[in-house]
Design a protein around this motif. Structure first.
Motif, PDB file in Angstrom:
ATOM      1  N   GLY A  58     -12.208  50.245  17.024  1.00 36.68           N
ATOM      2  CA  GLY A  58     -10.831  49.895  16.704  1.00 36.68           C
ATOM      3  C   GLY A  58      -9.889  49.957  17.881  1.00 36.68           C
ATOM      4  N   PHE A  59     -10.403  50.321  19.057  1.00 40.67           N
ATOM      5  CA  PHE A  59      -9.548  50.482  20.230  1.00 40.67           C
ATOM      6  C   PHE A  59      -9.163  49.118  20.798  1.00 40.67           C
ATOM      7  CE2 PHE A  59      -8.931  51.269  24.820  1.00 40.67           C
ATOM      8  CZ  PHE A  59      -7.895  52.177  24.733  1.00 40.67           C
ATOM      9  N   GLU A  60      -7.886  48.923  21.050  1.00 43.72           N
ATOM     10  CA  GLU A  60      -7.393  47.642  21.553  1.00 43.72           C
ATOM     11  C   GLU A  60      -6.664  47.799  22.883  1.00 43.72           C
ATOM     12  OE1 GLU A  60      -4.982  46.036  18.488  1.00 43.72           O
ATOM     13  OE2 GLU A  60      -6.673  45.501  17.198  1.00 43.72           O
ATOM     14  N   GLY A  61      -6.879  48.918  23.548  1.00 43.85           N
ATOM     15  CA  GLY A  61      -6.187  49.162  24.805  1.00 43.85           C
ATOM     16  C   GLY A  61      -6.844  48.532  26.009  1.00 43.85           C
ATOM     17  N   CYS A  62      -8.042  47.938  25.846  1.00 40.97           N
ATOM     18  CA  CYS A  62      -8.737  47.281  26.957  1.00 40.97           C
ATOM     19  C   CYS A  62      -8.892  45.804  26.614  1.00 40.97           C
ATOM     20  CB  CYS A  62     -10.103  47.921  27.194  1.00 40.97           C
ATOM     21  SG  CYS A  62     -11.039  47.159  28.551  1.00 40.97           S
TER      22      CYS A  62
END
Length: 318
Positions: free
Chosen positions: A139-143
């Motif tokens: 769910g990580f969208e920082g990259c």
């Protein structure tokens, strides 16, 4: 004659189209993510611009400026002593609401260098299991690589193993399958492990960057800095006895050395975990490099013999 000319035209058009597609495949455009193009930078900036617009007050049509009168004086009731009158001006309230600090989570394209990495580190430290860490990464969208990759490539093998291999980033095969070292380099790694009695049931395998960079390019320093907290937390949770860094990017990221891989390989480096414990990290050549430079396999064989000795408990300094 006209039919032959038309056939030649069709053949030329087909050849041009194939060349055009080959160009895009070589550039890394080998997977259709949607039926229409997206401007990821505009999408990332749109929520910020919308929030800023909503926070701004609506413009007011004011009359031409006139001479401003001083604020009215307020006369307070006399004190019990009854002799002194106090006067004071009305001042505006200083209790304005504090602004919430900006967050970069979910706005990879517009993230400032360092902010996304700090957000990643704070979130990774909260994860207590490998399953939680994998769920966080999904769910990580920082990259920004998350939006161009087809799958998250988290890990493969046995997380309870004594040895953990860490490479650089997934390739096309790994991105398609969702597991690390699935292509030709993975087949070579399997043979190298088998030569010292290891396989994927007795080793744990991962990468510094869990998403494939477009066109198999090298990850940028910013992308590595964002993903580094996740692989460091992954190493802590797996808790191997020995860490094997495959290639220069993994070696430099995890050990801090600035040496090239041919100089750094064949040595054990101290690797300190977040809780203060220290394990050993062995630097060696990446299987993809060995496919391009087969003559260097002799050096990798020496490194794997060192790994075998360390696992058997007979290496110096054990």
């Amino acid at each position: 004659m006209e039919a032959m000319t038309a056939n030649h035209a069709d053949t030329d058009a087909r050849a041009d189209l194939i060349s055009y597609l080959d160009f895009h495949v070589e550039a890394g455009v080998d997977a259709a993510l949607d039926e229409r193009p997206h401007d990821r930078f505009a999408e990332a900036e749109a929520p910020q611009a919308s929030a800023q617009k909503q926070s701004e007050p609506a413009p007011r049509h004011e009359p031409p400026p006139t001479r401003r009168e001083p604020p009215p004086m307020r006369r307070e009731a006399p004190s019990d002593e009854g002799s002194v009158l106090e006067f004071r001006r009305e001042l505006p309230s200083r209790d304005a609401p504090a602004r919430e600090p900006p967050r970069t989570y979910g706005n990879a394209a517009g993230a400032k260098p360092g902010e996304a990495a700090d957000d990643a580190r704070a979130r990774a430290e909260q994860m207590k299991t490998l399953d939680e860490l994998e769920a966080l990464l999904r769910g990580f969208e920082g990259c920004g690589l998350r939006f161009t990759a087809k799958n998250l490539v988290f890990a493969d093998g046995n997380p309870q193993a004594r040895v953990m291999f860490v490479g650089e980033a997934p390739g096309a095969d790994e991105d398609r399958i969702g597991k690390p070292f699935m292509g030709r380099s993975g087949q070579l790694l399997d043979r190298m492990m088998a030569a010292i009695g290891l396989d994927r049931t007795s080793a744990y395998i991962s990468n510094v960057v869990p998403w494939r960079p477009p066109g198999n390019r090298n990850p940028t320093p910013q992308e590595i800095s964002i993903c580094r907290p996740f692989v460091e937390r992954q190493i802590e949770l797996a808790n191997p006895d020995i860490l094997v860094c495959l290639g220069a990017p993994a070696t430099q990221t995890l050990t801090g050395t600035k040496d090239g891989i041919l100089k750094a390989r064949g040595r054990f480096y101290p690797y300190r975990l977040g809780d203060g414990r220290e394990i050993r990290a062995l630097a060696t050549l990446h299987p993809a490099y060995l496919l391009r430079q087969p003559v260097q396999k002799r050096l990798a064989w020496r490194d794997f013999r060192m790994l075998k000795s360390a696992l058997d408990g007979s290496a110096s300094g054990k």
